[in-house]
Design an enzyme around this catalytic site. Sequence first.
Site, PDB file in Angstrom:
ATOM      1  N   SER A  19     -17.885  -1.254  31.504  1.00 29.51           N
ATOM      2  CA  SER A  19     -19.108  -2.038  31.673  1.00 29.51           C
ATOM      3  C   SER A  19     -18.792  -3.291  32.476  1.00 29.51           C
ATOM      4  CB  SER A  19     -19.680  -2.441  30.314  1.00 29.51           C
ATOM      5  OG  SER A  19     -20.603  -3.495  30.486  1.00 29.51           O
ATOM      6  N   HIS A  44     -20.598   1.574  34.015  1.00 28.53           N
ATOM      7  CA  HIS A  44     -21.717   1.308  33.099  1.00 28.53           C
ATOM      8  C   HIS A  44     -22.345  -0.029  33.479  1.00 28.53           C
ATOM      9  CE1 HIS A  44     -23.733   1.728  29.139  1.00 28.53           C
ATOM     10  NE2 HIS A  44     -23.605   0.401  29.052  1.00 28.53           N
ATOM     11  N   ASP A  46     -25.234  -2.800  32.667  1.00 26.99           N
ATOM     12  CA  ASP A  46     -26.100  -3.271  31.581  1.00 26.99           C
ATOM     13  C   ASP A  46     -27.214  -4.144  32.138  1.00 26.99           C
ATOM     14  OD1 ASP A  46     -24.848  -2.258  29.110  1.00 26.99           O
ATOM     15  OD2 ASP A  46     -23.123  -3.393  29.829  1.00 26.99           O
ATOM     16  N   MET A  48     -30.475  -6.283  31.375  1.00 33.11           N
ATOM     17  CA  MET A  48     -31.104  -6.994  30.243  1.00 33.11           C
ATOM     18  C   MET A  48     -32.227  -7.880  30.752  1.00 33.11           C
ATOM     19  SD  MET A  48     -27.754  -8.113  28.085  1.00 33.11           S
ATOM     20  CE  MET A  48     -26.345  -7.025  27.888  1.00 33.11           C
ATOM     21  N   HIS A  77     -27.759   1.307  31.851  1.00 35.54           N
ATOM     22  CA  HIS A  77     -28.230   1.122  30.478  1.00 35.54           C
ATOM     23  C   HIS A  77     -29.324   0.058  30.500  1.00 35.54           C
ATOM     24  CE1 HIS A  77     -26.940  -0.323  26.158  1.00 35.54           C
ATOM     25  NE2 HIS A  77     -28.167   0.168  26.177  1.00 35.54           N
ATOM     26  N   MET A  79     -31.684  -2.269  28.902  1.00 40.43           N
ATOM     27  CA  MET A  79     -32.064  -2.995  27.685  1.00 40.43           C
ATOM     28  C   MET A  79     -33.245  -3.879  28.046  1.00 40.43           C
ATOM     29  SD  MET A  79     -28.204  -3.737  26.421  1.00 40.43           S
ATOM     30  CE  MET A  79     -27.588  -3.369  28.041  1.00 40.43           C
ATOM     31  N   MET A 148     -25.378   2.939  19.920  1.00 40.64           N
ATOM     32  CA  MET A 148     -24.895   1.547  20.004  1.00 40.64           C
ATOM     33  C   MET A 148     -24.029   1.229  18.781  1.00 40.64           C
ATOM     34  SD  MET A 148     -25.966   0.319  22.853  1.00 40.64           S
ATOM     35  CE  MET A 148     -25.248  -1.297  22.570  1.00 40.64           C
ATOM     36  N   ASP A 186     -21.184   2.619  22.655  1.00 44.89           N
ATOM     37  CA  ASP A 186     -21.185   1.372  23.440  1.00 44.89           C
ATOM     38  C   ASP A 186     -21.139   0.172  22.508  1.00 44.89           C
ATOM     39  OD1 ASP A 186     -21.607  -0.676  25.248  1.00 44.89           O
ATOM     40  OD2 ASP A 186     -23.597   0.006  25.882  1.00 44.89           O
TER      41      ASP A 186
END
Length: 241
Positions: A19, A44, A46, A48, A77, A79, A148, A186
């Site tokens: 990540s 990966h 992330d 957000m 991913h 979020m 998660m 993760d």
Amino acid sequence: MARTCCYTPPVSKVLLAPSVLSANFTRLGQSVTAAQEAGCDYLHLDVMDGHFVPNLTFGPGIVSAIKSVSTVPLDVHLMIEQPERFVERFAEAGADIITVHAEATSHLHRLLSQVRESGARVGLALNPLTPLTVLEGALPYLDLALIMSVNPGFGGQEFIQATTLRLETVRRMRDRSNPNCLIEVDGGINKDTAPLAVAAGAEVLVAGSAVFGSMGDVATNIATLREAVARVTDQAGELRG
Ligand code: DX5
Ligand code: ZN
């Protein structure tokens, strides 16, 4: 030899997905290249939004920039609240896998179909206490189930030990209803927790601080994770043989 793990990994190789959240953002391209040269399987990313999780990261622009230097699939991913607003944007930016959170939408079936239609592989993430019945219903539509092992939002948190029990249950569900769906974990994955997660059924390991954190260089960190996991997979091979 005594049987110390519950499941044998279904893929010959456990996949590593560093990540970039824990990478130095002033040298993102170099971090990506270092992870790829060290043999990572995915990257990966992330995303957000400051609503679904109490943190902000980046959007499709950065995904697109990483795509221009990436040689491995991008595992994005999301979020973010109402991810249906952004699926096509991330697919166009180069996401190979788009993982959405079950808790972030009111219309999960429609959302999973939307991801499929975007051309990306379909991932579904569950927070640590979200009931696994949600995943059970969704499994036929998935390429990847992300469990998660921390509350999403930040790197460097401690692995929630009860995740191993969830992984064992997910593994049984997956084997029953969609053997092609990968199980990813993760949060808090390091050389001590990676073997626990793999023994419980995880096949894709996300690791941020254990790869890009202050300890060691990226290649050494990836090698350390692979060695830790190999102890479990080698043992599983012996058990099978
Ligand atoms: C957390 C993110 C993770 C994070 C993991 O919300 O989804 O991908 O980068 O970081 P570590 O491996 O440091 O727990
Ligand atoms: Zn993540």
